[in-house]
Each structure stands twice: as C-alpha cells, then as structure tokens.
Write an enzyme that holds these catalytic residues in place. Sequence first.
Site, short mmCIF file in Angstrom:
data_model
loop_
_atom_site.label_atom_id
_atom_site.label_comp_id
_atom_site.label_asym_id
_atom_site.label_seq_id
_atom_site.Cartn_x
_atom_site.Cartn_y
_atom_site.Cartn_z
N GLY A 175 -58.72 70.61 13.32
CA GLY A 175 -60.07 70.18 12.96
C GLY A 175 -60.90 71.22 12.22
N SER A 214 -67.08 74.85 10.68
CA SER A 214 -66.46 73.94 11.64
C SER A 214 -66.57 74.48 13.06
CB SER A 214 -64.98 73.74 11.30
OG SER A 214 -64.83 73.11 10.05
N ILE A 215 -66.86 73.61 14.02
CA ILE A 215 -66.97 74.02 15.42
C ILE A 215 -65.61 74.57 15.90
CG2 ILE A 215 -67.48 73.27 17.77
CD1 ILE A 215 -69.37 71.14 16.55
N ALA A 275 -64.34 58.69 11.06
CA ALA A 275 -64.53 57.25 10.88
C ALA A 275 -64.80 57.03 9.40
CB ALA A 275 -65.71 56.74 11.72
N TYR A 291 -74.36 56.17 14.46
CA TYR A 291 -73.16 56.84 14.99
C TYR A 291 -72.07 55.80 15.26
CZ TYR A 291 -70.49 60.60 17.17
OH TYR A 291 -69.52 61.53 17.47
N LYS A 329 -65.67 58.27 20.73
CA LYS A 329 -65.94 59.40 21.63
C LYS A 329 -65.92 58.96 23.10
CE LYS A 329 -66.50 62.84 18.65
NZ LYS A 329 -65.39 63.81 18.44
#
Length: 257
Positions: A13, A19-20, A95, A157, A164
């Site tokens: 990811g 990016s986290i 998505a 969202y 999630k």
Amino acid sequence: MIHLAGKFGLVTGIANKRSISWAIAKALARDGARLGLTYQGERLLENVQELAAELDRPLILPCDVTSDEQIAEVYRTIEREFGGLDYLVHGTAFAPREELARPFVETSREGFRVALDVSAYSLIALSRGAAPMMAARGGGSILTLTYLGAERVFTNYNVMGVAKAALESSVRYLADGLGPQNIRVNAISAGPIKTLAASGISGFSGILQVYRDRSPLRRNIDIDEVGETGRFLLGPESSAITGEIVMVDAGYHAMGM
Ligand code: 0WE
C-alpha cells in the site's frame, strides 16, 4: 533502539512518501527490521524504489492484491530472500472513483466487488500466505488500516465504508483463526490525513477542518503518529493485543456533539 533487529516485515500500500504504510515502514526500519515493499503497477515502481533507497537492503516486489499468483510469488521471494516473516502491514484500499462521488444507493455491483476484493479480501489472502512463515518463527503480527467510515456515515465514503466494515470484521475472525499460532491481527483506524488516496476527494479539507474543530485534542493527526502506533501494534510491547481496532484520530470518535 534496535529491538526489531533480525525481524522481517512485508508492507503493502505504499504509493508515495505521504502513504501511511510508508510511515509505518519507516518506524519498523528505524527499530532494525528488514522490509519487503510491494508496489501496485509499474507506475508506482519508481516511487517505491526512491523510498526504498532510505532502507537497509529492502526487497521491492510487484503485487496486485487481486492476483493470487502475484501474492504467491511475493511469498516465494520472501521465503527465498529473507527465509522468514514476522510482520505484515496491509495498507491497500481502492474503490472506483465514481463510487465515491454519487449517492450510495447507486453503488454498482462491479464497484462493490472491486472495493471489497481490493480493500478487504486482500487482507485474508495476504494473511493466509504470511501465516506459515510467521508460525515457523513462533508467531507474528499483522496490521491493517481502516477508517471510522466503517462504523459511521461520511458523505461520499460510500462503498469504502462497507469495505472497511468487512475489513474490521475480518481482523477479528483472522485474530481468532491465527491466534493459536501466536499470530496477532489488529487495525489502526486513523483520522483523515492528506495522502494520495485522499487527494482529489471533494470536501476533504472540510473533513480535516471538522476534526480540527471537534476532536478532543482539537487538531489533526500526524502521519508519524500512525507510524509509531503501527510499530507498537506490530512489536513486542503489544503482545496481548489482537482483534483490536485502535483509533488514532485525536479522539474524534469519542464525541457525540
Ligand atoms: O480510505 C480512504 C480513501 C480510500 C480511497 C481513495 C480513493 C481515491 C481515488 C479508495 N479508493 C479511491 N479511489 C480513487 O479512485 N480514506 C479514509 C480517505 C477518505 O476518502 C474519503 C473520505 C476520507 C476520509 C472519501 C469520501 C469521504 C471521506
């Protein structure tokens, strides 16, 4: 501190330096872990290579999480090059853009399928591949990233919230299934952060402002705060924590009005 020396982690990811997943990777690497970083599509390879240059002997591996064959190849390479695995960071979500911009009731069958496949099923598939190598080392730790939109409605969202919710439930079922092998499974539910995934989402700066105005700490969160919590949840200090969703959101979730 090098208390993760000799440990191996796989991180998915990462799109760029914001990016986290990258913040968590840096926190693991700082404590001595060696990492494999996956990238999705040739377009992100250059970004990941540039970031990997900051690490000690990283592996860089292609991985489209919708491909069982690519996932199998990632673990064959990890087995060959590292000979083991201790940590998995799952930071993958997607998505189709149009699903985040129209009324939820208009969610398409294909948009739903893609969002749930990429954002939720991928945790199950990646965990299944990681588990034997983790078990062989006496245990391991798996971490994913989620958002409060799983539990509460955030305008637009949409199907990501449903994905999630499936992901968070999967964390609990995986924690139960893998717990007997001393493999822990947790998630961080981070407050909004301006990452690539958030860019171009209309109204995102409005969401940041609401968190700043209403969260108990009256501020937004820093990406490195997620990195540190990730390192904690992956490492030995959290040895009794599994099946948990940890809110790293300046307390926003605690508020009614
Ligand atoms: O999980 C997310 C975003 C994930 C995401 C972002 C995109 C944008 C580009 C998934 N798929 C796509 N697909 C694209 O084509 N967040 C927690 C950030 C986020 O996204 C929102 C939010 C927040 C917060 C979308 C609408 C409303 C709030």
